[in-house]
Design an enzyme around this catalytic site. Structure first.
Site, PDB file in Angstrom:
ATOM      1  N   TYR A  26       8.750 -18.071 -69.922  1.00  0.00           N
ATOM      2  CA  TYR A  26       8.089 -18.861 -70.961  1.00  0.00           C
ATOM      3  C   TYR A  26       7.111 -17.999 -71.763  1.00  0.00           C
ATOM      4  CZ  TYR A  26       9.858 -22.772 -68.171  1.00  0.00           C
ATOM      5  OH  TYR A  26      10.650 -23.634 -67.464  1.00  0.00           O
ATOM      6  N   HIS A  61      15.706 -19.630 -61.539  1.00  0.00           N
ATOM      7  CA  HIS A  61      15.593 -20.244 -62.865  1.00  0.00           C
ATOM      8  C   HIS A  61      16.948 -20.323 -63.573  1.00  0.00           C
ATOM      9  CE1 HIS A  61      12.936 -20.357 -66.773  1.00  0.00           C
ATOM     10  NE2 HIS A  61      13.675 -21.439 -66.613  1.00  0.00           N
TER      11      HIS A  61
END
Length: 300
Positions: A46, A113
């Protein structure tokens, strides 16, 4: 982990949706924890490390026993270029790097992820065992997986020893326009796996502002979302409020992540989550969205 029904997704701290004020972002984290949120999720991906960096500054202002911290391995980015590496060695290195950025010596939950970008057999035979070794060493508390295609989450869980995967994080699959996650909750519950739901606004689509330009949903889905948002506005009931209330209502979902970098927004979301949902309005909105229900898209 006993987690709050609403939790903080820290992707906004990385400027994923729009540029942020760093100090406001730090204040948002503090406001969330001080007002009952006890679970925070982030990733080195992110903002290409920015979200973890800003979050780390915020966590220095909070007692460690007031929150659970979740981060991820496998998906990365640098200088505007996305990258993926699901090797065991990179997973271990990534955890160590995240600990440094977050100013922590322990991570409560570590996730693989977006497994749809991986070789699933590598996740099964290499990534997850590497994370389990870190759990055995006391560096992480629990291990989970995340991803958009629900069937791939099931695929991995069915091929690892019981208890290997302790949580799943699913996004955009339990919101007003897509409830596919509910069909998988019994499977996860039977395996003793905690369910984390993310993106109750369907990555910004279920909002008065509407979907961002990069949103992968089809024009048909976006048009129905716009119609639903306009209908809610005419009723004086923001679609964002209805979306949050709906997403936290499922008893089989442990927590729902909302992402924001402004204190007022997180406090508003906390308030909405505790207020009763307007069942009649929900039914009317669901009718508007019915033609595109569960229509999904590919992760990118």
């Amino acid at each position: 982990m006993e987690v709050s029904c609403l939790s903080l997704g820290a992707s906004s701290l990385g400027g994923v949706f729009h540029d942020i004020n760093e100090q406001q972002g730090i204040e948002t984290v503090c406001a969330a924890v001080e007002n009952g949120i006890n679970f925070i999720d982030v990733s080195p991906y992110y903002g290409f490390l920015k979200a973890e960096t800003v979050l780390g500054k915020a966590l220095q202002q909070l007692p460690r026993d007031q929150y659970y911290l979740s981060t991820k391995v496998g998906r990365y980015g640098e200088n505007g270029v996305k990258s993926w590496d699901y090797s065991g060695a990179r997973a271990v290195q990534s955890v160590e790097e995240s600990l440094s950025r977050l100013h922590l010596d322990y991570i409560d939950l570590i996730n693989v992820h977006d497994i749809e970008f991986s070789d699933l057999d590598q996740v099964i035979n290499e990534t997850l065992p590497a994370l389990q070794s870190m759990k055995a060493a006391g560096v992480v508390g629990h291990v989970g997986i995340t991803g958009l295609p629900l069937e791939q989450l099931r695929y991995v869980i069915e091929r690892v020893p019981p208890g290997t995967v302790e949580t799943v994080l699913s996004f955009c699959h339990y919101c007003l326009n897509d409830t596919a996650l509910k069909d998988y909750v019994p499977f996860f519950e039977a395996k003793g796996i905690g369910v984390i739901n993310a993106s109750p606004l369907a990555m910004g689509m279920l909002s008065e502002r509407g979907a961002p330009a990069w949103h992968p949903a089809s024009e048909q889905v976006q048009e129905h979302a716009r119609q639903a948002a306009a209908f809610c506005k005419r009723q004086g009931y923001p679609i964002e409020k209805l979306a949050v209330q709906f997403s936290v209502s499922h008893p089989g979902i442990a927590t729902t992540l909302v992402s924001t970098a402004t204190p007022d927004n997180i406090l508003r979301n906390i308030r909405w989550a505790t207020e009763p949902l307007d069942a009649a309005l929900l039914q009317e909105v669901q009718q508007i969205l019915q033609p595109v229900l569960n229509e999904t898209w590919e992760n990118s």
